[in-house]
Design a protein around this motif. Structure first.
Motif, short mmCIF file in Angstrom:
data_model
loop_
_atom_site.label_atom_id
_atom_site.label_comp_id
_atom_site.label_asym_id
_atom_site.label_seq_id
_atom_site.Cartn_x
_atom_site.Cartn_y
_atom_site.Cartn_z
N ILE A 1 -5.16 6.55 0.86
CA ILE A 1 -6.50 6.47 0.30
C ILE A 1 -6.40 5.88 -1.09
N ALA A 2 -7.32 4.98 -1.41
CA ALA A 2 -7.29 4.32 -2.72
C ALA A 2 -7.70 5.30 -3.81
N ARG A 3 -6.86 5.42 -4.82
CA ARG A 3 -7.15 6.31 -5.95
C ARG A 3 -8.10 5.67 -6.95
N ARG A 4 -8.19 4.35 -6.89
CA ARG A 4 -9.06 3.60 -7.79
C ARG A 4 -9.39 2.26 -7.13
N ASP A 5 -10.35 1.54 -7.63
CA ASP A 5 -10.62 0.20 -7.13
C ASP A 5 -9.38 -0.66 -7.32
N THR A 6 -9.01 -1.37 -6.26
CA THR A 6 -7.81 -2.19 -6.33
C THR A 6 -7.95 -3.38 -5.39
N THR A 7 -6.95 -4.23 -5.38
CA THR A 7 -6.94 -5.41 -4.50
C THR A 7 -5.62 -5.46 -3.75
N VAL A 8 -5.69 -5.65 -2.45
CA VAL A 8 -4.50 -5.77 -1.62
C VAL A 8 -4.65 -7.02 -0.76
N GLU B 1 -10.63 -6.75 -1.76
CA GLU B 1 -11.06 -5.68 -2.64
C GLU B 1 -11.15 -4.37 -1.86
N VAL B 2 -10.44 -3.35 -2.33
CA VAL B 2 -10.47 -2.04 -1.70
C VAL B 2 -11.00 -1.05 -2.74
N ARG B 3 -12.11 -0.44 -2.43
CA ARG B 3 -12.77 0.45 -3.37
C ARG B 3 -12.10 1.83 -3.42
N GLU B 4 -12.23 2.50 -4.54
CA GLU B 4 -11.76 3.87 -4.67
C GLU B 4 -12.32 4.73 -3.53
N GLY B 5 -11.44 5.50 -2.89
CA GLY B 5 -11.85 6.36 -1.80
C GLY B 5 -11.76 5.73 -0.42
N ALA B 6 -11.48 4.42 -0.37
CA ALA B 6 -11.34 3.76 0.93
C ALA B 6 -10.02 4.15 1.58
N VAL B 7 -10.04 4.36 2.89
CA VAL B 7 -8.83 4.72 3.65
C VAL B 7 -8.23 3.47 4.27
N VAL B 8 -6.92 3.32 4.14
CA VAL B 8 -6.20 2.18 4.71
C VAL B 8 -5.14 2.72 5.68
N ILE B 9 -5.26 2.33 6.93
CA ILE B 9 -4.26 2.69 7.94
C ILE B 9 -3.14 1.66 7.89
N LEU B 10 -1.91 2.14 7.85
CA LEU B 10 -0.74 1.27 7.77
C LEU B 10 -0.21 1.01 9.17
N VAL C 1 0.83 -1.20 0.00
CA VAL C 1 0.00 0.00 0.00
C VAL C 1 0.87 1.26 0.00
N ALA C 2 1.95 1.25 0.79
CA ALA C 2 2.80 2.43 0.92
C ALA C 2 3.53 2.78 -0.36
N THR C 3 3.76 1.79 -1.22
CA THR C 3 4.57 2.02 -2.42
C THR C 3 3.77 1.94 -3.72
N SER C 4 2.48 1.69 -3.64
CA SER C 4 1.66 1.50 -4.84
C SER C 4 1.12 2.82 -5.38
N ASP C 5 1.09 2.94 -6.70
CA ASP C 5 0.47 4.10 -7.34
C ASP C 5 -1.05 4.07 -7.21
N ASP C 6 -1.60 2.96 -6.75
CA ASP C 6 -3.05 2.88 -6.56
C ASP C 6 -3.49 3.65 -5.31
#
Length: 403
Positions: free
Chosen positions: A295-302, A306-315, A53-58
């Protein structure tokens, strides 16, 4: 829609701050990326997920709601693009290793000697409150240009800002459940402004070599300075994260060494082992445990989620540093473990700018402590209590020695 496991719905902020490790051990095993209702955010808990998540362009940086309420905008940890580039260019020059090497010993060693001499004859101390935290805040305070602010006041500020920044608990409507914790941060910020505003007034027309003066002037057209409202959010970041990290890393390293007497003796006898011990201390109890988000810039998978666009992920870097997929027996402090890089300073383009500075403050602080008091031992009449979820370290560490 990702289903939340039933047990995750019962997680409370109180248990995370008291001892987050059992919750995160279970998250790593069952749900490496999971929505945690009490935080109203996803949490990445494994090393692989945090690094991805920290290094992804998503994803791009975002400040948590409690962090935004505490720091305001634009804080360096929660911005992207040109603003982030400018803020990094503002703070990074003084923190480059070649620059730090030029002045770090002359800055930190006299501070460390002063504080260790103050406790040396006493035979006992709370090493957190009487040494580790004061050395940490004094070193950064002097670097910033806040030499006139007492160490006790600097410690008070970072504790109040921490209480505010980590006030993450929300109800089912997404509303914060404890406004009193924000009041503590607001009080600290009001005091900071009352003291720093006159200093900024002076630095605008009389620049010097203090870090805040450089923040105002460096990279600006002739005769112009950065607006104080622009730099204050990042100053608050420094007065919290950068103030506490070296002090709590020193304290956690000492506490960890106390669990391994042979390793403590080896480090005292051979100071060249200190950098390795400090690195292990930061992995074992990460000072910045779970305080950054994306925050997810687009729908992605980690991690298959499935993490939707706009979802916040705490590291949760503190959890990642206890990942059994990366570290053998991660709950144990062990200076001899293979030197696998940890994530205590984050990853990607928002990794901590002060990595080298923090490590050098810790090294010099522990060099002076162990050289002056080589017979340091834990006072077993007192328990070592750790606290915190966003930021974590010993609340107190009672030590003693023969005088």
């Amino acid at each position: 829609m990702t289903r939340t496991l039933e047990w995750i719905e019962t997680v409370t902020m109180a248990e995370l701050e008291r001892n987050p490790y059992p919750v995160y051990e279970r998250l790593r095993a069952e749900a490496p990326v999971a929505y945690v209702p009490v935080l109203d955010a996803f949490v990445a808990s494994t090393r692989e997920a945090c690094h991805a998540v920290a290094t992804s362009d998503d994803f791009e940086a975002i400040i948590t709601p409690a962090g935004g309420r505490t720091f305001g905008h634009p804080a360096i940890i929660g911005v992207n693009g040109a603003v982030h580039d400018d803020l990094r260019s503002m703070v990074e020059p003084a923190l480059q290793p070649s620059e730090v090497d030029r002045w770090i010993d002359g800055l930190v060693r006299p501070i460390a000697r002063r504080y260790v001499e103050a406790i040396e004859a006493g035979g006992s101390a709370d090493i957190v409150a009487q040494y580790c935290e004061p050395v940490s805040v004094r070193a950064l305070g002097d670097l910033l240009g806040l030499a006139s602010v007492s160490s006790d006041k600097l410690r008070e500020w970072f504790h109040k800002l921490s209480v505010s920044f980590t006030n993450a608990e929300v109800d089912t409507n997404g509303e914060f459940t404890n406004q009193e914790r924000f009041a503590a941060g607001d009080a600290a910020k009001a005091e900071i402004r009352a003291i720093v505003d006159p200093l900024i007034d002076h630095w605008v027309s009389h620049p010097d070599d203090s870090a805040i003066s450089h923040w105002l002037h460096d990279g600006m057209p002739e005769g112009q300075t950065r607006d104080r409202e622009y730099i204050y959010p990042t100053l608050y970041v420094f007065l919290l994260g950068a103030m506490q990290e070296p002090g709590h890393a020193m304290a956690s390293t000492i506490a960890g060494l106390f669990t391994q007497p042979d390793q403590l003796e080896a480090v005292i006898d051979e100071p060249s082992l200190l950098p390795r011990a400090i690195s292990e201390g930061m992995r074992w109890t990460s000072p910045i445990w779970s305080a950054t988000a994306r925050i997810a810039r687009r729908d992605t998978t980690v991690a298959g989620v499935e993490v939707r666009e706009g979802a916040v992920v705490i590291l949760s870097y503190g959890s990642a540093n206890h990942d059994t997929g990366t570290y053998d027996a991660p709950t144990e402090f062990d200076v001899t473990r293979p030197p696998v890089p940890h994530l205590a300073f984050g990853a990607g383009n928002h990794a901590c700018a002060g990595i080298y500075f923090a490590n050098q403050v810790c090294r010099i602080g522990l060099e002076e402590l162990f050289e002056t008091i080589p017979n340091l031992e834990r006072d077993t009449n007192s328990e070592v209590e750790f606290w915190g979820w966003g930021f974590r370290g010993p609340t107190a560490l009672q030590v003693k020695w023969e005088v």
